[in-house]
Design an enzyme around this catalytic site. Structure first.
Site, PDB file in Angstrom:
ATOM      1  N   ASP A 153       5.449  -4.416  -2.177  1.00  0.00           N
ATOM      2  CA  ASP A 153       5.662  -4.564  -3.617  1.00  0.00           C
ATOM      3  C   ASP A 153       4.885  -5.752  -4.187  1.00  0.00           C
ATOM      4  O   ASP A 153       4.931  -6.857  -3.637  1.00  0.00           O
ATOM      5  CB  ASP A 153       7.159  -4.739  -3.912  1.00  0.00           C
ATOM      6  CG  ASP A 153       7.458  -4.638  -5.406  1.00  0.00           C
ATOM      7  OD1 ASP A 153       6.773  -3.866  -6.108  1.00  0.00           O
ATOM      8  OD2 ASP A 153       8.384  -5.341  -5.866  1.00  0.00           O
TER       9      ASP A 153
ATOM     10  N   HIS B 243      -4.727  -1.343  -5.449  1.00  0.00           N
ATOM     11  CA  HIS B 243      -5.600  -0.904  -4.360  1.00  0.00           C
ATOM     12  C   HIS B 243      -7.000  -0.590  -4.882  1.00  0.00           C
ATOM     13  O   HIS B 243      -7.265  -0.573  -6.081  1.00  0.00           O
ATOM     14  CB  HIS B 243      -5.008   0.304  -3.609  1.00  0.00           C
ATOM     15  CG  HIS B 243      -5.141   1.618  -4.307  1.00  0.00           C
ATOM     16  ND1 HIS B 243      -4.928   2.825  -3.687  1.00  0.00           N
ATOM     17  CD2 HIS B 243      -5.459   1.926  -5.594  1.00  0.00           C
ATOM     18  CE1 HIS B 243      -5.118   3.797  -4.549  1.00  0.00           C
ATOM     19  NE2 HIS B 243      -5.445   3.300  -5.700  1.00  0.00           N
TER      20      HIS B 243
HETATM   21 NI    NI Z   1      -5.709   4.338  -7.464  1.00  0.00          NI
END
Ligand code: NI
Length: 135
Positions: A80, A15
């Protein structure tokens, strides 16, 4: 008799935390390492808690195979080894913080779980940082 059953799961995901309406300096100041423009990964540990009454006929709260299959389909298959920002529609406009990921997981499981159950999501982003969301 009210009781809670738990099942643990795990996923890895990449992320980046940022806001488009903030400049680079402010993004770096607020989000720190998680603002890395090249993304980075976390090993997320998930515990899903389901609360309800024991079925007097079976002695079960919930068949844990059903819970296992829900987690596999709604969480592991969806998250995942994914880049959360780029590949998961829920985070197209939503910062993939551990808080928001827990809420997204809650909503995805809640949609398919029998409505007689209460749901609780515990999500670890690091061994020391975690959140709990109960709706
Ligand atoms: Ni992070």
């Amino acid at each position: 008799m009210r009781i809670t059953a738990y099942r643990k799961a795990h996923f890895n995901a990449a992320h980046r935390l940022y806001r488009q309406d903030w400049d680079d300096k402010k993004n770096a100041a607020i989000f720190g390492k998680c603002n890395n423009p090249h993304y980075h990964g976390h090993n997320y540990d998930l515990t899903v808690g389901v609360t309800g009454d024991i079925d007097p006929e079976t002695g079960y709260l919930i068949d844990l195979k059903i819970l296992k299959d829900i987690i596999k389909k709604e969480v592991e298959n969806a998250l995942d080894h994914k880049n959360l920002n780029l590949e998961v529609p829920e985070f197209k406009e939503l910062n993939p913080t551990v808080e928001n990921i827990a809420v997204v997981i809650y909503n995805k499981i809640k949609r398919v779980l029998d409505e007689r159950f209460e749901l609780e999501i515990t999500l670890y982003e690091t061994p020391r940082n975690f959140v709990v969301y109960k709706g």
